[in-house]
Design a protein around this motif. Structure first.
Motif, PDB file in Angstrom:
ATOM      1  N   ALA A 101      -6.056  73.951  22.807  1.00 58.09           N
ATOM      2  CA  ALA A 101      -6.300  72.527  22.561  1.00 58.09           C
ATOM      3  C   ALA A 101      -6.211  71.771  23.883  1.00 58.09           C
ATOM      4  O   ALA A 101      -7.032  70.889  24.162  1.00 58.09           O
ATOM      5  N   ALA A 133      -2.452  66.468  14.565  1.00 59.73           N
ATOM      6  CA  ALA A 133      -3.812  66.739  14.075  1.00 59.73           C
ATOM      7  C   ALA A 133      -3.836  67.100  12.591  1.00 59.73           C
ATOM      8  O   ALA A 133      -4.769  66.748  11.864  1.00 59.73           O
ATOM      9  N   GLY A 146       6.789  68.855  20.511  1.00 60.68           N
ATOM     10  CA  GLY A 146       6.515  67.419  20.342  1.00 60.68           C
ATOM     11  C   GLY A 146       7.678  66.705  19.668  1.00 60.68           C
ATOM     12  O   GLY A 146       8.060  65.595  20.064  1.00 60.68           O
ATOM     13  N   ALA A 198      -0.728  84.153  17.444  1.00 60.04           N
ATOM     14  CA  ALA A 198       0.590  83.545  17.185  1.00 60.04           C
ATOM     15  C   ALA A 198       1.239  83.059  18.465  1.00 60.04           C
ATOM     16  O   ALA A 198       2.012  82.089  18.452  1.00 60.04           O
ATOM     17  N   ILE A 252       0.471  87.911  14.614  1.00 61.14           N
ATOM     18  CA  ILE A 252       1.681  88.486  14.014  1.00 61.14           C
ATOM     19  C   ILE A 252       1.439  88.527  12.509  1.00 61.14           C
ATOM     20  O   ILE A 252       0.933  87.568  11.922  1.00 61.14           O
ATOM     21  N   ASP A 291       5.741  75.633  23.917  1.00 62.69           N
ATOM     22  CA  ASP A 291       6.507  76.846  24.226  1.00 62.69           C
ATOM     23  C   ASP A 291       5.917  77.620  25.399  1.00 62.69           C
ATOM     24  O   ASP A 291       6.620  78.233  26.177  1.00 62.69           O
ATOM     25  N   GLY A 297       6.437  82.577   9.198  1.00 63.33           N
ATOM     26  CA  GLY A 297       6.717  83.849   9.853  1.00 63.33           C
ATOM     27  C   GLY A 297       8.209  83.972  10.054  1.00 63.33           C
ATOM     28  O   GLY A 297       8.891  82.960  10.216  1.00 63.33           O
ATOM     29  N   ASN A 298       8.711  85.194  10.036  1.00 64.69           N
ATOM     30  CA  ASN A 298      10.149  85.377  10.270  1.00 64.69           C
ATOM     31  C   ASN A 298      10.459  84.978  11.704  1.00 64.69           C
ATOM     32  O   ASN A 298       9.749  85.384  12.625  1.00 64.69           O
ATOM     33  N   GLY A 314       4.021  72.651  13.306  1.00 65.79           N
ATOM     34  CA  GLY A 314       3.129  73.569  14.027  1.00 65.79           C
ATOM     35  C   GLY A 314       3.289  74.991  13.541  1.00 65.79           C
ATOM     36  O   GLY A 314       3.122  75.275  12.347  1.00 65.79           O
ATOM     37  N   ARG A 315       3.667  75.883  14.451  1.00 62.94           N
ATOM     38  CA  ARG A 315       3.795  77.312  14.111  1.00 62.94           C
ATOM     39  C   ARG A 315       5.142  77.664  13.496  1.00 62.94           C
ATOM     40  O   ARG A 315       5.476  78.853  13.379  1.00 62.94           O
ATOM     41  N   HIS A 328      -4.467  62.981  12.806  1.00 65.61           N
ATOM     42  CA  HIS A 328      -4.841  62.094  13.904  1.00 65.61           C
ATOM     43  C   HIS A 328      -4.942  62.922  15.178  1.00 65.61           C
ATOM     44  O   HIS A 328      -4.098  62.842  16.073  1.00 65.61           O
ATOM     45  N   PRO A 329      -6.013  63.768  15.229  1.00 60.96           N
ATOM     46  CA  PRO A 329      -6.125  64.662  16.395  1.00 60.96           C
ATOM     47  C   PRO A 329      -6.577  63.920  17.644  1.00 60.96           C
ATOM     48  O   PRO A 329      -7.454  63.062  17.579  1.00 60.96           O
ATOM     49  N   ALA A 371       1.903  67.789  23.605  1.00 59.80           N
ATOM     50  CA  ALA A 371       2.677  68.983  23.204  1.00 59.80           C
ATOM     51  C   ALA A 371       1.756  69.860  22.364  1.00 59.80           C
ATOM     52  O   ALA A 371       1.912  69.980  21.151  1.00 59.80           O
ATOM     53  N   ALA A 426      -0.664  85.336  11.205  1.00 57.17           N
ATOM     54  CA  ALA A 426      -0.704  84.210  12.152  1.00 57.17           C
ATOM     55  C   ALA A 426      -1.593  84.648  13.298  1.00 57.17           C
ATOM     56  O   ALA A 426      -1.199  85.463  14.124  1.00 57.17           O
ATOM     57  N   GLY A 463       4.640  69.785  16.672  1.00 59.04           N
ATOM     58  CA  GLY A 463       5.370  71.054  16.589  1.00 59.04           C
ATOM     59  C   GLY A 463       6.767  70.820  17.162  1.00 59.04           C
ATOM     60  O   GLY A 463       7.158  69.677  17.453  1.00 59.04           O
TER      61      GLY A 463
HETATM   62  C1  LIG Z   1       4.519  84.364  13.058  1.00 62.90           C
HETATM   63  C2  LIG Z   1       5.371  83.810  14.149  1.00 62.90           C
HETATM   64  C3  LIG Z   1       6.620  84.372  14.406  1.00 62.90           C
HETATM   65  C4  LIG Z   1       7.431  83.846  15.408  1.00 62.90           C
HETATM   66  N1  LIG Z   1       8.666  84.382  15.610  1.00 62.90           N
HETATM   67  C5  LIG Z   1       9.529  83.772  16.445  1.00 62.90           C
HETATM   68  C6  LIG Z   1      10.871  84.208  16.552  1.00 62.90           C
HETATM   69  O1  LIG Z   1      11.280  85.183  15.914  1.00 62.90           O
HETATM   70  N2  LIG Z   1      11.724  83.523  17.365  1.00 62.90           N
HETATM   71  C7  LIG Z   1      11.313  82.433  18.085  1.00 62.90           C
HETATM   72  O2  LIG Z   1      12.152  81.815  18.773  1.00 62.90           O
HETATM   73  N3  LIG Z   1      10.020  82.016  18.035  1.00 62.90           N
HETATM   74  C8  LIG Z   1       9.134  82.648  17.241  1.00 62.90           C
HETATM   75  N4  LIG Z   1       7.832  82.221  17.152  1.00 62.90           N
HETATM   76  C9  LIG Z   1       7.366  81.179  18.087  1.00 62.90           C
HETATM   77  C10 LIG Z   1       7.687  79.741  17.650  1.00 62.90           C
HETATM   78  O3  LIG Z   1       7.248  79.504  16.345  1.00 62.90           O
HETATM   79  C11 LIG Z   1       6.947  78.816  18.606  1.00 62.90           C
HETATM   80  O4  LIG Z   1       7.405  79.098  19.917  1.00 62.90           O
HETATM   81  C12 LIG Z   1       7.133  77.332  18.358  1.00 62.90           C
HETATM   82  O5  LIG Z   1       6.999  77.000  17.008  1.00 62.90           O
HETATM   83  C13 LIG Z   1       6.058  76.600  19.186  1.00 62.90           C
HETATM   84  O6  LIG Z   1       6.206  75.207  19.069  1.00 62.90           O
HETATM   85  P1  LIG Z   1       5.257  74.252  19.912  1.00 62.90           P
HETATM   86  O7  LIG Z   1       5.577  72.865  19.532  1.00 62.90           O
HETATM   87  O8  LIG Z   1       5.319  74.615  21.344  1.00 62.90           O
HETATM   88  O9  LIG Z   1       3.759  74.617  19.471  1.00 62.90           O
HETATM   89  P2  LIG Z   1       3.047  74.462  18.050  1.00 62.90           P
HETATM   90  O10 LIG Z   1       4.000  74.816  16.979  1.00 62.90           O
HETATM   91  O11 LIG Z   1       1.785  75.235  18.141  1.00 62.90           O
HETATM   92  O12 LIG Z   1       2.747  72.896  17.927  1.00 62.90           O
HETATM   93  C14 LIG Z   1       1.578  72.296  18.430  1.00 62.90           C
HETATM   94  C15 LIG Z   1       1.210  71.143  17.499  1.00 62.90           C
HETATM   95  O13 LIG Z   1       0.090  70.449  18.056  1.00 62.90           O
HETATM   96  C16 LIG Z   1      -0.808  70.153  16.993  1.00 62.90           C
HETATM   97  N5  LIG Z   1      -2.137  69.920  17.597  1.00 62.90           N
HETATM   98  C17 LIG Z   1      -3.029  70.852  18.039  1.00 62.90           C
HETATM   99  N6  LIG Z   1      -4.112  70.232  18.546  1.00 62.90           N
HETATM  100  C18 LIG Z   1      -3.907  68.892  18.418  1.00 62.90           C
HETATM  101  C19 LIG Z   1      -4.659  67.718  18.773  1.00 62.90           C
HETATM  102  N7  LIG Z   1      -5.860  67.795  19.386  1.00 62.90           N
HETATM  103  N8  LIG Z   1      -4.131  66.490  18.491  1.00 62.90           N
HETATM  104  C20 LIG Z   1      -2.906  66.379  17.877  1.00 62.90           C
HETATM  105  N9  LIG Z   1      -2.159  67.454  17.529  1.00 62.90           N
HETATM  106  C21 LIG Z   1      -2.653  68.695  17.801  1.00 62.90           C
HETATM  107  C22 LIG Z   1      -0.735  71.368  16.098  1.00 62.90           C
HETATM  108  O14 LIG Z   1      -1.246  71.085  14.810  1.00 62.90           O
HETATM  109  C23 LIG Z   1       0.777  71.623  16.109  1.00 62.90           C
HETATM  110  O15 LIG Z   1       1.450  70.898  15.112  1.00 62.90           O
HETATM  111  C24 LIG Z   1       6.978  82.747  16.190  1.00 62.90           C
HETATM  112  C25 LIG Z   1       5.709  82.208  15.951  1.00 62.90           C
HETATM  113  C26 LIG Z   1       4.910  82.724  14.951  1.00 62.90           C
HETATM  114  C27 LIG Z   1       3.549  82.117  14.711  1.00 62.90           C
END
Ligand SMILES: Cc1cc2nc3c(=O)[nH]c(=O)nc-3n(C[C@H](O)[C@H](O)[C@H](O)COP(=O)(O)OP(=O)(O)OC[C@H]3O[C@@H](n4cnc5c(N)ncnc54)[C@H](O)[C@@H]3O)c2cc1C
Length: 414
Positions: A261, A33, A13, A362, A277, A388, A56-57, A39-40, A223-224, A256, A359, A10
């Motif tokens: 998880a 994984a 990461g 979310a 969301i 995040d 998502g927006n 990711g999100r 590759h989880p 990350a 989502a 994500g």
């Molecule tokens: C619908 C929606 C709307 C949003 N709106 C906004 C917004 O308007 N503004 C804003 O700034 N943010 C917004 N966000 C939040 C933003 O998308 C997230 O804060 C950000 O994408 C999170 O990134 P991350 O890398 O922390 O987590 P994630 O994106 O969750 O990444 C985690 C990654 O780890 C992987 N993973 C999980 N388990 C394992 C495992 N065991 N082994 C290997 N990999 C694994 C997952 O597949 C994923 O790819 C929104 C989110 C959503 C869902």
């Protein structure tokens, strides 16, 4: 440090992998994984709409400095579209009233009418903001701000839902205060809405992957991480199904991962899930779309925000658990949301195509109690956590994810 495994592709990461791979002497291995990165935060071609849409927006503000820096470093700065003004138009669907929230970009702008506030909010906004800034640790937004007048319905409720994906009686006050400190309190220049006309994936993710690929790093998809052992105060092995990777002296890992998880893998506290969301996307007549601003806030409605990109109108409904339940009636929900959008925009024809995306969880639990369960992001000298939900005082946002990924890289490299 010879080799660092980054687990989770994500934004957190990817940010960690980008920062770690700046030193060409370091080997970075990225594990994910699923079959894709982001990711999100991702985009895909939707067959029903026949358009590229985002999962998502996502709204970003010009004060989100790490988002800009991320885009500069991956060669995508030109793909961010920064609104000329720090202004958000609003429509109240119960009365049909329109207003704008606009912050001046300079003193001159302030003196020439650059400040606009929703009706009835001017007197309470300053004291409310001061109360939010001074809120005791552990307070919710509703506890920090006592008034329930127009500023409540026109500013604080929508802000709490948008920033924390939680209603004010649930959402922690501290992260909302931190967002205001980094944006509104710095003035209009830090509050210009930023959109990504090409989509989240093409702007934030694909160029990051291309930059990593130029450094010889390609994610190992599907590759989880399934297990991790630690001994004598350091992480020792990472298990990916039947693959076990021993961390040699000098090796390290960044996890990350989302909270659930992480808590499955490590015996560490983590917040539970927050709310879902809902995003409804409507392909409409291009003439209707062209008549609308890129972003409109909606009040007294199911729908919270209306985004416009080309001929697609996308609606965000935050904290949507009470609407969706375990098995939502998708057709009925889509129709309800479109009825609101038709009222807000004056559309007199049905959409050409529609798509509803939920989502689930979310974001993580954004309550003070949920946030209090976050673990130490550096549990061992050779293991750092990112995501995040671990972004210090910030809520779960793109900005927070990037900051936390970079912080994890720094924690390992000193
Ligand atoms: C619908 C929606 C709307 C949003 N709106 C906004 C917004 O308007 N503004 C804003 O700034 N943010 C917004 N966000 C939040 C933003 O998308 C997230 O804060 C950000 O994408 C999170 O990134 P991350 O890398 O922390 O987590 P994630 O994106 O969750 O990444 C985690 C990654 O780890 C992987 N993973 C999980 N388990 C394992 C495992 N065991 N082994 C290997 N990999 C694994 C997952 O597949 C994923 O790819 C929104 C989110 C959503 C869902």
């Amino acid at each position: 440090m010879s080799r660092v495994h980054v687990v989770g592709a994500g934004l957190a990461g990817l940010a960690a992998a980008l920062a770690l791979s700046e030193d060409p002497a370091r080997e970075v291995v990225l594990h994910e994984a699923t079959a894709r990165a982001g990711g999100r935060c991702w985009s895909f071609h939707d067959a029903a709409l026949d358009r590229l849409i985002d999962n998502g927006n996502h709204l970003v503000l010009s004060g989100n400095e790490t988002v800009f820096d991320h885009c500069r470093r991956i060669g995508a700065a030109d793909l961010l579209d920064i609104a000329p003004r720090a202004e958000l138009p609003f429509t109240d669907l119960s009365t049909g009233a329109h207003w704008a929230l606009r912050l001046p970009l300079s003193l001159r702008d302030l003196l020439t009418g650059g400040l606009r506030l929703p009706p009835g909010t001017a007197l309470s906004l300053g004291p409310d903001t001061a109360r939010l800034m001074r809120a005791r640790p552990g307070a919710t937004v509703a506890q920090a701000i006592p008034g329930r007048g127009p500023a409540w319905t026109r500013i604080w409720e929508p802000l709490s839902l948008a920033v924390l994906n939680a209603p004010p009686d649930r959402a922690a006050a501290a992260p909302l205060a931190e967002v205001l400190r980094r944006t509104v309190l710095r003035g209009g220049a830090a509050c210009r809405p930023v959109t990504m006309p090409r989509g989240l994936g093409p702007t934030l993710i694909d160029p990051a992957l291309a930059t990593l690929a130029r450094r010889g790093i390609r994610p190992h998809y599907r590759h989880p991480l399934t297990g991790l052992t630690a001994q004598a105060g350091r992480a020792e092995t990472l298990r990916f199904g039947n693959d076990e990777i021993a961390l040699a002296p000098g090796d390290a890992a960044v996890l990350a991962l989302p909270p659930e998880a992480l808590s499955r893998l490590l015996d560490l506290p983590a917040p539970g899930p927050g709310q879902s969301i809902l995003n409804a996307h409507f392909r409409v007549d291009p003439a209707l779309a062209a008549s609308l601003p890129p972003l409109t806030g909606l009040i007294s409605s199911l729908s919270h925000w209306l985004f416009r990109r080309d001929d697609v109108l996308s609606v965000t409904v935050s904290a949507a658990d009470s609407l969706t339940g375990p098995a939502p009636d998708r057709a009925a929900l889509t129709a309800r949301i479109w009825a609101e959008i038709a009222r807000a925009t004056g559309a007199d024809a049905p959409p050409i195509a529609a798509r509803l995306i939920r989502a689930r969880a979310a974001t993580a639990d954004a309550s003070p109690e949920g946030r209090a369960t976050r673990p130490d992001p550096h549990p061992y000298p050779n293991l750092a956590l990112a995501g995040d939900w671990l972004a210090g005082p910030l809520p779960e946002t793109i900005e927070g994810a990037l900051i936390s990924g970079r912080a994890a890289a720094r924690a390992l490299t000193g």
